[in-house]
Scaffold this motif. Structure first.
Motif, short mmCIF file in Angstrom:
data_model
loop_
_atom_site.label_atom_id
_atom_site.label_comp_id
_atom_site.label_asym_id
_atom_site.label_seq_id
_atom_site.Cartn_x
_atom_site.Cartn_y
_atom_site.Cartn_z
N ARG A 192 0.85 -1.19 0.00
CA ARG A 192 0.00 0.00 0.00
C ARG A 192 0.89 1.24 0.00
NH1 ARG A 192 -5.25 0.95 3.54
NH2 ARG A 192 -5.95 -0.40 1.89
N GLY A 193 0.60 2.16 -0.87
CA GLY A 193 1.39 3.38 -0.98
C GLY A 193 2.40 3.34 -2.10
N ASP A 194 2.81 2.13 -2.54
CA ASP A 194 3.71 2.02 -3.68
C ASP A 194 2.95 2.36 -4.96
OD1 ASP A 194 5.57 1.13 -1.86
OD2 ASP A 194 5.41 -0.99 -2.42
N GLN A 195 3.66 2.85 -5.96
CA GLN A 195 3.04 3.19 -7.23
C GLN A 195 3.88 2.66 -8.38
OE1 GLN A 195 0.14 4.42 -7.59
NE2 GLN A 195 -0.34 5.51 -5.69
N ALA A 196 3.19 2.03 -9.34
CA ALA A 196 3.89 1.52 -10.53
C ALA A 196 3.36 2.24 -11.76
CB ALA A 196 3.68 0.01 -10.66
N ALA A 197 4.23 2.40 -12.74
CA ALA A 197 3.84 3.08 -13.98
C ALA A 197 4.53 2.43 -15.16
CB ALA A 197 4.23 4.56 -13.91
N ARG A 198 3.87 2.54 -16.31
CA ARG A 198 4.55 2.18 -17.56
C ARG A 198 5.36 3.40 -17.96
NH1 ARG A 198 2.01 0.41 -23.43
NH2 ARG A 198 4.01 -0.14 -24.39
N PHE A 199 6.66 3.24 -17.91
CA PHE A 199 7.57 4.37 -18.09
C PHE A 199 7.73 4.72 -19.56
CE2 PHE A 199 11.87 6.36 -17.45
CZ PHE A 199 11.44 7.35 -16.60
N GLY A 200 7.54 3.72 -20.40
CA GLY A 200 7.70 3.93 -21.84
C GLY A 200 8.14 2.64 -22.50
N GLY A 201 7.52 2.28 -23.63
CA GLY A 201 7.90 1.06 -24.32
C GLY A 201 7.76 -0.16 -23.42
N GLU A 202 8.86 -0.89 -23.25
CA GLU A 202 8.85 -2.08 -22.40
C GLU A 202 9.44 -1.80 -21.02
OE1 GLU A 202 12.67 -2.51 -24.92
OE2 GLU A 202 10.69 -1.57 -25.05
N GLU A 203 9.49 -0.56 -20.63
CA GLU A 203 10.10 -0.17 -19.36
C GLU A 203 9.02 0.28 -18.36
OE1 GLU A 203 13.81 2.64 -17.81
OE2 GLU A 203 13.47 2.30 -19.95
N PHE A 204 9.20 -0.14 -17.11
CA PHE A 204 8.27 0.21 -16.03
C PHE A 204 9.05 0.90 -14.91
CE2 PHE A 204 6.61 -3.37 -18.30
CZ PHE A 204 5.24 -3.19 -18.36
N ALA A 205 8.34 1.65 -14.09
CA ALA A 205 8.95 2.33 -12.95
C ALA A 205 8.10 2.08 -11.71
CB ALA A 205 9.06 3.83 -13.22
N ILE A 206 8.75 1.93 -10.58
CA ILE A 206 8.06 1.68 -9.32
C ILE A 206 8.57 2.66 -8.28
CG2 ILE A 206 7.45 -0.03 -7.56
CD1 ILE A 206 8.41 -2.20 -9.56
N ILE A 207 7.65 3.41 -7.68
CA ILE A 207 7.99 4.37 -6.62
C ILE A 207 7.70 3.71 -5.28
CG2 ILE A 207 7.51 6.63 -5.63
CD1 ILE A 207 6.49 7.47 -8.43
N LEU A 208 8.70 3.69 -4.39
CA LEU A 208 8.57 3.04 -3.09
C LEU A 208 8.78 4.07 -1.98
CD1 LEU A 208 10.78 -0.10 -3.88
CD2 LEU A 208 8.30 0.08 -4.06
N PRO A 209 7.72 4.71 -1.51
CA PRO A 209 7.87 5.72 -0.45
C PRO A 209 8.37 5.10 0.85
CG PRO A 209 5.71 5.86 -1.52
CD PRO A 209 6.32 4.57 -1.95
N GLY A 210 9.15 5.88 1.60
CA GLY A 210 9.62 5.43 2.90
C GLY A 210 10.47 4.18 2.86
N THR A 211 11.16 3.97 1.76
CA THR A 211 11.91 2.72 1.55
C THR A 211 13.39 2.99 1.33
OG1 THR A 211 9.95 1.70 0.56
CG2 THR A 211 12.05 0.62 0.14
N GLY A 212 14.22 2.20 1.99
CA GLY A 212 15.66 2.29 1.81
C GLY A 212 16.16 1.24 0.85
N GLU A 213 17.47 1.05 0.84
CA GLU A 213 18.11 0.12 -0.09
C GLU A 213 17.63 -1.31 0.09
OE1 GLU A 213 22.50 -0.32 -0.21
OE2 GLU A 213 22.37 1.45 -1.52
N GLY A 214 17.53 -1.75 1.35
CA GLY A 214 17.13 -3.13 1.61
C GLY A 214 15.75 -3.44 1.08
N GLY A 215 14.80 -2.54 1.33
CA GLY A 215 13.43 -2.75 0.86
C GLY A 215 13.35 -2.73 -0.65
N ALA A 216 14.13 -1.86 -1.29
CA ALA A 216 14.12 -1.78 -2.76
C ALA A 216 14.68 -3.07 -3.38
CB ALA A 216 14.95 -0.58 -3.21
N VAL A 217 15.76 -3.59 -2.80
CA VAL A 217 16.35 -4.83 -3.32
C VAL A 217 15.39 -5.99 -3.15
CG1 VAL A 217 18.16 -6.54 -2.93
CG2 VAL A 217 18.73 -4.11 -3.00
N ARG A 218 14.74 -6.07 -2.00
CA ARG A 218 13.82 -7.19 -1.76
C ARG A 218 12.66 -7.17 -2.75
NH1 ARG A 218 15.29 -6.10 3.61
NH2 ARG A 218 13.57 -4.63 3.91
N LEU A 219 12.09 -5.99 -2.98
CA LEU A 219 10.99 -5.93 -3.93
C LEU A 219 11.46 -6.25 -5.34
CD1 LEU A 219 7.92 -3.90 -4.25
CD2 LEU A 219 9.57 -3.55 -6.10
N ALA A 220 12.61 -5.70 -5.73
CA ALA A 220 13.13 -5.95 -7.08
C ALA A 220 13.36 -7.44 -7.31
CB ALA A 220 14.42 -5.17 -7.30
#
Length: 351
Positions: free
Chosen positions: A247-275
Motif C-alpha cells: 500500500r502506498g507504492d506506485q507503478a507506472a509504464r515508463f515507456g515502451g517495455e520499461e516500467f517504474a516503481i515508486i517506493l515511499p519510505g523505503t531504503g536500499e534493503g526494501g528496494a532490493v527485496r521488492l526488485a
C-alpha cells in the motif's frame, strides 16, 4: 420546538451549499464532522468509508476519543456498529444505551475499550443504491433524539451526494492518468506522483526508492511472435508488478517495455527485496500466448533518495545506470545504484 427545528434545517441548508462547492473527499468529511459538532453535543465522532470492493471500511476522519482510530481498517463482516450500519444501509440508528443493548459490540474497531460511549447515532452515507460510508456520533445519554436524527440524515444525504460526485470525477481523472494497455499509471502521472513523493518524504525527513524495470529481449520477442504477443507480455508483466506492491507504492509504464516503481519510505534493503521478488515472479510465471509458451525475464535497477540522487532527475539517472548495469551483467537480475562506480561523463543509455 418547531422554531428550533426550522433553525436546524436552515443550518443544514448553509452546509449543503458549502458541500456542493468542495472538490476533495477529505474536505467533505471534515465539514460533515464540524457541522455535526455544531448541531449536537458530542464526545466523539468519526466518518467511516467503505472500500470499492465492499469488503472493509476505514476510519477516515475522527474527533474526540475516536481520533486514536484514524486510518484503521476493519473487515465489513466484523461485529462492530459501524460494520452493522454499512451492511444494513438502513435509516439512522439511534441507541441511547449502547452498553445495555442486547447486541453488545464495539462502535468503530474491535480493540476499542468498552463503554467508551453511552449514546450512539449512526447515520449511513447513501448515494443512489449504494452505502458509501457512515457518520458515527458518540455522546452521553440523551445527547441525541429523533429530531437530531432527521436533521443529520438530511445532512448525510447531502454529504453522500457530494462524495459520489467527487468519486466520479476522480475516476474520470484516474482513467486519463492510466496507460491504456497495462492499466498502470502513464509517464505523466508517474512524474506527478514522483514529485509528490519527493515532497512528502522531504517534509518527513524520510527516504524514497525508485526501481526501473525493463523486459529482456523484448524486441526479439516482438519480431518472433508479433506485436499482439508483445502486448500480452506487457500486460502480464504489469500484473506481476502490481501483485508485489505494498500500500502506498506506485507503478507506472515508463515507456515502451520499461516500467517504474515508486517506493515511499523505503531504503536500499526494501528496494532490493521488492526488485528480487518481482524478478523471480516474472521468471517463474507461465505465460502462454496462442499455444506458445513465452519465456519472460526482466532486469531491474534501483536507486534511493537522497543517497543516490538529490532530485528527481538525479534519482532517475541513478536508477537508469543501475538498470543498464543489470543488463550489461547478463540480464534477468537486479542492480543497485550504490554498487556502481562513479558515473562517467559518457554514460551509455539504457537499451
Amino acid at each position: 420546538s418547531r422554531e428550533e427545528l426550522g433553525q436546524e434545517f436552515k443550518a443544514v441548508y448553509v452546509v449543503s451549499r458549502d458541500l456542493a462547492a468542495l472538490t476533495e473527499r477529505d474536505e467533505v468529511r471534515r465539514l460533515l464532522i464540524r457541522s455535526a459538532r455544531q448541531l449536537v453535543p458530542l464526545e466523539a465522532a468519526a466518518v467511516v468509508m467503505e472500500d470499492e470492493a465492499e469488503t472493509r471500511y476505514v476510519v477516515e476522519e475522527a474527533h474526540g476519543w475516536a481520533r486514536e482510530f484514524e486510518g484503521r481498517e476493519v473487515a465489513i463482516t466484523e461485529r462492530t456498529w459501524a460494520a452493522w450500519v454499512l451492511r444494513s444501509g438502513e435509516d439512522p440508528c439511534l441507541l441511547d444505551n449502547v452498553a445495555g443493548h442486547q447486541d453488545r459490540m464495539p462502535i468503530l474497531v474491535l480493540d476499542e475499550a468498552s463503554s467508551r460511549a453511552e449514546s450512539l447515532l449512526a447515520v449511513p452515507l447513501k448515494a443512489s443504491t449504494r452505502t458509501l460510508g457512515a457518520l458515527m456520533l458518540m455522546g452521553r445519554r440523551g445527547a441525541f433524539d429523533a429530531a437530531a436524527s432527521r436533521v443529520l440524515g438530511v445532512l448525510a444525504n447531502q454529504a453522500a451526494a457530494a462524495l459520489s460526485t467527487i468519486q466520479m470525477k476522480d475516476r474520470i481523472k484516474d482513467l486519463a492518468m492510466r496507460d491504456g494497455l497495462t492499466g498502470l499509471y502513464n509517464r505523466r502521472a508517474f512524474d506527478d506522483e514522483l514529485r509528490r513523493a519527493f515532497g512528502r518524504e522531504d517534509r518527513q525527513h524520510g527516504r524514497l526508492a525508485l526501481v526501473l524495470l525493463d523486459i529482456d529481449h523484448f524486441k526479439k520477442l516482438n519480431d518472433t511472435f508479433g506485436h499482439p504477443a508483445g502486448d500480452a507480455v506487457l500486460r502480464h508483466t504489469a500484473r506481476v508488478v502490481e501483485q508485489h506492491l505494498r500500500r502506498g507504492d506506485q507503478a507506472a509504464r515508463f515507456g515502451g517495455e520499461e516500467f517504474a516503481i515508486i517506493l515511499p519510505g523505503t531504503g536500499e534493503g526494501g528496494a532490493v527485496r521488492l526488485a528480487e521478488r518481482v524478478r523471480e515472479a516474472v521468471e517463474k510465471a507461465q505465460l502462454v500466448f496462442e499455444g506458445a509458451r513465452l519465456s519472460v525475464t526482466v532486469s531491474l535497477g534501483a536507486a534511493v533518495w537522497p543517497d543516490d540522487g538529490k532530485d528527481q532527475e538525479a534519482l532517475l539517472t541513478a536508477a537508469d545506470r543501475a538498470l543498464y548495469a543489470a543488463k550489461q551483467a547478463g540480464r534477468n537480475r537486479a542492480a543497485l545504484a550504490s554498487g556502481l562506480p562513479p558515473a562517467a561523463s559518457s554514460f551509455a543509455p539504457t537499451i
